[in-house]
Structures are given as structure tokens and as C-alpha cells.
Design a protein around this motif. Structure first.
Motif, PDB file in Angstrom:
ATOM      1  N   ALA A 131      10.006  57.482  44.134  1.00  0.00           N
ATOM      2  CA  ALA A 131      11.270  58.916  44.199  1.00  0.00           C
ATOM      3  C   ALA A 131      10.844  59.875  45.177  1.00  0.00           C
ATOM      4  O   ALA A 131      10.168  60.255  45.595  1.00  0.00           O
ATOM      5  CB  ALA A 131      10.709  59.697  42.490  1.00  0.00           C
ATOM      6  N   VAL A 132      12.288  59.280  45.852  1.00  0.00           N
ATOM      7  CA  VAL A 132      11.793  60.159  47.244  1.00  0.00           C
ATOM      8  C   VAL A 132      13.147  61.645  47.289  1.00  0.00           C
ATOM      9  O   VAL A 132      13.532  61.095  46.205  1.00  0.00           O
ATOM     10  CB  VAL A 132      12.656  59.498  48.596  1.00  0.00           C
ATOM     11  CG1 VAL A 132      13.139  60.548  49.504  1.00  0.00           C
ATOM     12  CG2 VAL A 132      12.002  58.177  48.626  1.00  0.00           C
ATOM     13  N   VAL A 133      12.706  62.670  47.392  1.00  0.00           N
ATOM     14  CA  VAL A 133      13.494  63.748  47.178  1.00  0.00           C
ATOM     15  C   VAL A 133      14.417  64.287  48.364  1.00  0.00           C
ATOM     16  O   VAL A 133      12.732  64.469  49.477  1.00  0.00           O
ATOM     17  CB  VAL A 133      12.301  64.584  47.058  1.00  0.00           C
ATOM     18  CG1 VAL A 133      13.419  66.598  46.224  1.00  0.00           C
ATOM     19  CG2 VAL A 133      11.717  64.661  44.943  1.00  0.00           C
ATOM     20  N   PRO A 134      14.867  64.249  48.246  1.00  0.00           N
ATOM     21  CA  PRO A 134      15.696  65.044  50.394  1.00  0.00           C
ATOM     22  C   PRO A 134      15.560  66.679  50.384  1.00  0.00           C
ATOM     23  O   PRO A 134      15.195  67.484  49.449  1.00  0.00           O
ATOM     24  CB  PRO A 134      17.237  65.319  50.214  1.00  0.00           C
ATOM     25  CG  PRO A 134      17.404  63.919  49.248  1.00  0.00           C
ATOM     26  CD  PRO A 134      16.470  63.721  47.637  1.00  0.00           C
ATOM     27  N   ARG A 135      14.019  66.967  51.410  1.00  0.00           N
ATOM     28  CA  ARG A 135      14.402  68.243  51.736  1.00  0.00           C
ATOM     29  C   ARG A 135      14.966  68.672  53.095  1.00  0.00           C
ATOM     30  O   ARG A 135      15.627  67.804  53.707  1.00  0.00           O
ATOM     31  CB  ARG A 135      13.001  68.412  52.339  1.00  0.00           C
ATOM     32  CG  ARG A 135      12.408  67.992  50.562  1.00  0.00           C
ATOM     33  CD  ARG A 135      10.518  68.391  51.982  1.00  0.00           C
ATOM     34  NE  ARG A 135      10.498  69.676  52.142  1.00  0.00           N
ATOM     35  CZ  ARG A 135       9.036  70.332  52.870  1.00  0.00           C
ATOM     36  NH1 ARG A 135       8.677  69.672  53.266  1.00  0.00           N
ATOM     37  NH2 ARG A 135       8.930  71.772  52.994  1.00  0.00           N
ATOM     38  N   GLN A 136      16.368  69.973  53.200  1.00  0.00           N
ATOM     39  CA  GLN A 136      16.667  70.232  53.762  1.00  0.00           C
ATOM     40  C   GLN A 136      15.749  70.555  54.829  1.00  0.00           C
ATOM     41  O   GLN A 136      14.979  70.495  54.832  1.00  0.00           O
ATOM     42  CB  GLN A 136      17.191  71.838  53.963  1.00  0.00           C
ATOM     43  CG  GLN A 136      18.357  72.008  52.281  1.00  0.00           C
ATOM     44  CD  GLN A 136      18.068  73.126  51.816  1.00  0.00           C
ATOM     45  OE1 GLN A 136      18.082  74.498  52.874  1.00  0.00           O
ATOM     46  NE2 GLN A 136      18.591  73.794  51.184  1.00  0.00           N
ATOM     47  N   GLY A 137      17.078  69.908  56.080  1.00  0.00           N
ATOM     48  CA  GLY A 137      15.628  69.736  57.569  1.00  0.00           C
ATOM     49  C   GLY A 137      15.333  68.816  57.779  1.00  0.00           C
ATOM     50  O   GLY A 137      15.135  68.140  58.980  1.00  0.00           O
ATOM     51  N   TRP A 138      15.049  67.326  56.515  1.00  0.00           N
ATOM     52  CA  TRP A 138      14.796  66.446  56.854  1.00  0.00           C
ATOM     53  C   TRP A 138      15.656  65.398  55.750  1.00  0.00           C
ATOM     54  O   TRP A 138      15.386  64.659  55.123  1.00  0.00           O
ATOM     55  CB  TRP A 138      13.953  65.983  56.108  1.00  0.00           C
ATOM     56  CG  TRP A 138      12.108  67.154  56.905  1.00  0.00           C
ATOM     57  CD1 TRP A 138      11.472  66.324  58.013  1.00  0.00           C
ATOM     58  CD2 TRP A 138      11.987  68.369  56.973  1.00  0.00           C
ATOM     59  NE1 TRP A 138      10.569  67.668  58.201  1.00  0.00           N
ATOM     60  CE2 TRP A 138      10.812  68.142  58.095  1.00  0.00           C
ATOM     61  CE3 TRP A 138      12.326  69.115  55.825  1.00  0.00           C
ATOM     62  CZ2 TRP A 138      10.156  69.750  57.621  1.00  0.00           C
ATOM     63  CZ3 TRP A 138      11.469  70.557  55.384  1.00  0.00           C
ATOM     64  CH2 TRP A 138      10.594  70.676  56.649  1.00  0.00           C
ATOM     65  N   ALA A 186       1.536  54.320  30.727  1.00  0.00           N
ATOM     66  CA  ALA A 186       2.333  54.722  31.563  1.00  0.00           C
ATOM     67  C   ALA A 186       3.171  53.855  32.695  1.00  0.00           C
ATOM     68  O   ALA A 186       2.506  53.649  33.213  1.00  0.00           O
ATOM     69  CB  ALA A 186       2.077  56.143  31.749  1.00  0.00           C
ATOM     70  N   GLN A 187       4.242  54.334  33.130  1.00  0.00           N
ATOM     71  CA  GLN A 187       4.977  53.961  34.259  1.00  0.00           C
ATOM     72  C   GLN A 187       4.469  54.792  35.159  1.00  0.00           C
ATOM     73  O   GLN A 187       4.983  55.952  34.784  1.00  0.00           O
ATOM     74  CB  GLN A 187       6.782  53.644  34.331  1.00  0.00           C
ATOM     75  CG  GLN A 187       6.962  53.173  35.458  1.00  0.00           C
ATOM     76  CD  GLN A 187       9.276  53.070  35.379  1.00  0.00           C
ATOM     77  OE1 GLN A 187       9.311  53.573  35.201  1.00  0.00           O
ATOM     78  NE2 GLN A 187       8.925  52.217  35.586  1.00  0.00           N
ATOM     79  N   LEU A 188       4.151  54.942  36.452  1.00  0.00           N
ATOM     80  CA  LEU A 188       3.753  55.735  37.313  1.00  0.00           C
ATOM     81  C   LEU A 188       4.807  56.139  38.298  1.00  0.00           C
ATOM     82  O   LEU A 188       5.496  55.542  39.164  1.00  0.00           O
ATOM     83  CB  LEU A 188       2.914  55.670  37.987  1.00  0.00           C
ATOM     84  CG  LEU A 188       1.172  55.363  36.950  1.00  0.00           C
ATOM     85  CD1 LEU A 188       0.103  55.048  38.150  1.00  0.00           C
ATOM     86  CD2 LEU A 188       1.127  56.867  36.387  1.00  0.00           C
ATOM     87  N   VAL A 189       5.191  56.816  38.749  1.00  0.00           N
ATOM     88  CA  VAL A 189       6.824  57.436  39.876  1.00  0.00           C
ATOM     89  C   VAL A 189       5.709  57.894  40.873  1.00  0.00           C
ATOM     90  O   VAL A 189       5.516  59.538  40.394  1.00  0.00           O
ATOM     91  CB  VAL A 189       7.967  58.178  38.790  1.00  0.00           C
ATOM     92  CG1 VAL A 189       8.802  58.575  39.950  1.00  0.00           C
ATOM     93  CG2 VAL A 189       8.465  57.621  37.974  1.00  0.00           C
ATOM     94  N   PHE A 190       5.568  57.466  41.870  1.00  0.00           N
ATOM     95  CA  PHE A 190       5.208  58.792  43.581  1.00  0.00           C
ATOM     96  C   PHE A 190       6.544  59.463  43.352  1.00  0.00           C
ATOM     97  O   PHE A 190       7.142  58.806  44.235  1.00  0.00           O
ATOM     98  CB  PHE A 190       4.074  57.389  44.019  1.00  0.00           C
ATOM     99  CG  PHE A 190       3.328  57.849  45.060  1.00  0.00           C
ATOM    100  CD1 PHE A 190       2.104  58.974  44.558  1.00  0.00           C
ATOM    101  CD2 PHE A 190       4.164  58.657  46.263  1.00  0.00           C
ATOM    102  CE1 PHE A 190       1.502  59.635  45.250  1.00  0.00           C
ATOM    103  CE2 PHE A 190       2.963  59.267  47.242  1.00  0.00           C
ATOM    104  CZ  PHE A 190       2.161  59.254  46.841  1.00  0.00           C
ATOM    105  N   VAL A 191       6.339  60.787  43.839  1.00  0.00           N
ATOM    106  CA  VAL A 191       7.478  61.827  44.392  1.00  0.00           C
ATOM    107  C   VAL A 191       6.722  61.833  45.672  1.00  0.00           C
ATOM    108  O   VAL A 191       5.727  61.793  46.281  1.00  0.00           O
ATOM    109  CB  VAL A 191       7.478  63.167  43.494  1.00  0.00           C
ATOM    110  CG1 VAL A 191       8.380  63.415  44.259  1.00  0.00           C
ATOM    111  CG2 VAL A 191       7.527  62.152  42.100  1.00  0.00           C
ATOM    112  N   LEU A 192       7.887  62.050  46.628  1.00  0.00           N
ATOM    113  CA  LEU A 192       7.772  62.143  48.516  1.00  0.00           C
ATOM    114  C   LEU A 192       8.562  62.764  48.401  1.00  0.00           C
ATOM    115  O   LEU A 192       9.902  62.613  48.607  1.00  0.00           O
ATOM    116  CB  LEU A 192       7.459  60.103  48.923  1.00  0.00           C
ATOM    117  CG  LEU A 192       6.870  60.397  50.509  1.00  0.00           C
ATOM    118  CD1 LEU A 192       5.660  60.753  50.181  1.00  0.00           C
ATOM    119  CD2 LEU A 192       7.803  59.337  50.612  1.00  0.00           C
ATOM    120  N   GLY A 193       8.927  63.840  49.448  1.00  0.00           N
ATOM    121  CA  GLY A 193       9.322  64.189  49.806  1.00  0.00           C
ATOM    122  C   GLY A 193      10.022  63.395  51.257  1.00  0.00           C
ATOM    123  O   GLY A 193       9.222  62.535  51.961  1.00  0.00           O
TER     124      GLY A 193
END
Length: 210
Positions: A131-138, A101-108
Motif C-alpha cells: 500500500a503506497v501512501v502519497p506524501r506532499q512533496g513526493w 492474516a493478509q499482510l499489507v506493507f505500507v510505504l510512503g
């Protein structure tokens, strides 16, 4: 442990390690969003060497499992065997678990500044897609992403909207309105995070983003 649709070799696996201290509505929204983008999402509770945790790892893993069970999505699993204080070790475990598998590391977005300081940051970025996930406040800044690219990141920013319900808020000022419903009985039963005496109705019944 079986994979979605009975497959034992998914093409892409998204990995989301989290302190889960405790899991919040933000965690719930993120996991739901990831299952819309990836065929398999594997989450796990882990110790962050840069944080002080409010509950033992086994407790946080049980809370995260309750959240995963409540979501009941065949694309989502909890695999606690992936847990490690070092992200590179979690990635190596995932490589052994899903060798094709291709691994996708998810980071806030709240952790983007931290990643370059993590143990073997270059090795982490070489072993996965980020994979970067935008979070409200950051909010994300261009220079943050540029620094990751310079370290060798193959990255994408996921178009998800994650509420600003942070675990730190819950630890500092317990509020059941920030916590997924499926976790509240466990938290109250064991008097975790100061929620034993909170009411069962009120704000929790009217919470948004569900």
C-alpha cells in the motif's frame, strides 16, 4: 497483546515500520488514515540502513508508543517485536504473529524509489500486499509504480492526504509546530532534537491537520 474487538486472528493487518526520528504530524495523520482503511494497524520503530538516525532505537520506539497511546484507537497497536533493519524480517515476524492474516506493507511515496534496492525486494513483494501512501512533496510517478509491478508487487495507492511534515525537517530545524502534542513533554524533558528550549505556546497551539 490483544487485538481490536478481542480477535486474535484478524483477516488483514497493515504494517507500518518507520524510523520515527522523531514522529511528526505526518506520522500522526498516516496512522489515523490507516485505521480508517484496515481492521488492524501494527506500527513499529526500526533502523533504516540507508539513513543516519538522530536518536537510539529505544528512544524512537518510546516516542512512537507515546503517539499510539495518544491516538487511543483500538485498531492501532505498536508491536516493537516486528522491528528489523530488513523489511523481509519484519514481514516474517508478522507472518508468525498473525499466521492467518493478509499482510499489507505500507510505504510512503518518498520511499518508493528505495524499495527495489532493499534486501530481498522480490521476497518482500511476494510476502505482502503493498500500500503506497502519497506524501506532499513526493509525487508518485507512473514509472515508479510500473517498476514495482515488474518486480511482482500487488499494490494499491491509498487515498490519504499526508502533510509534508517530515522528520528530517524537525532534525534540521526544530519546530514544535510539526510535532504531535503528546510527544513534546518527552522531547523537552530529554532535550531531544533541540526542542528543550522551545516555547510551549504559539505555533504549536495553532497547528493544522489535526
Amino acid at each position: 497483546m490483544s487485538e481490536p474487538n478481542g480477535s486474535s486472528d484478524p483477516a488483514v493487518v497493515a504494517l507500518f515500520g518507520t524510523s520515527a526520528d522523531p514522529p511528526s504530524l505526518g506520522h500522526r495523520a498516516l496512522l489515523e488514515g490507516l485505521t480508517r482503511h484496515f481492521p488492524l494497524v501494527a506500527t513499529y520503530a526500526s533502523d533504516n540502513p540507508l539513513k543516519h538516525h538522530g536518536a537510539p532505537l529505544a528512544v524512537r520506539s518510546a516516542l512512537l508508543q507515546a503517539l499510539v497511546s495518544g491516538l487511543a484507537n483500538p485498531r492501532l497497536i505498536l508491536d516493537q517485536a516486528l522491528s528489523s533493519p530488513r523489511a523481509i524480517e519484519s514481514l516474517r515476524s508478522a507472518q508468525r504473529r498473525w499466521p492467518g492474516a493478509q499482510l499489507v506493507f505500507v510505504l510512503g511515496s518518498d520511499l518508493v524509489d528505495q524499495l527495489p534496492r532493499w534486501y530481498d525486494a522480490a521476497g518482500i513483494l511476494a510476502a505482502c500486499r503493498l500500500a503506497v501512501v502519497p506524501r506532499q512533496g513526493w509525487p508518485l510517478r507512473a514509472e515508479q509504480l510500473e517498476r514495482l509491478l515488474q518486480l511482482g508487487a500487488n499494490l494499491e495507492v491509498l487515498p490519504l492526504e499526508i502533510p509534508a511534515a517530515a522528520s528530517s525537517q524537525i532534525r534540521e530545524q526544530p519546530d514544535p509546530a510539526l510535532i504531535p502534542d503528546e510527544l513534546l513533554p518527552v522531547l523537552r524533558k530529554h532535550n531531544l532534537y533541540g526542542l528543550a528550549g522551545t516555547a510551549t505556546g504559539g505555533p504549536a497551539a495553532a497547528r493544522p491537520l489535526r
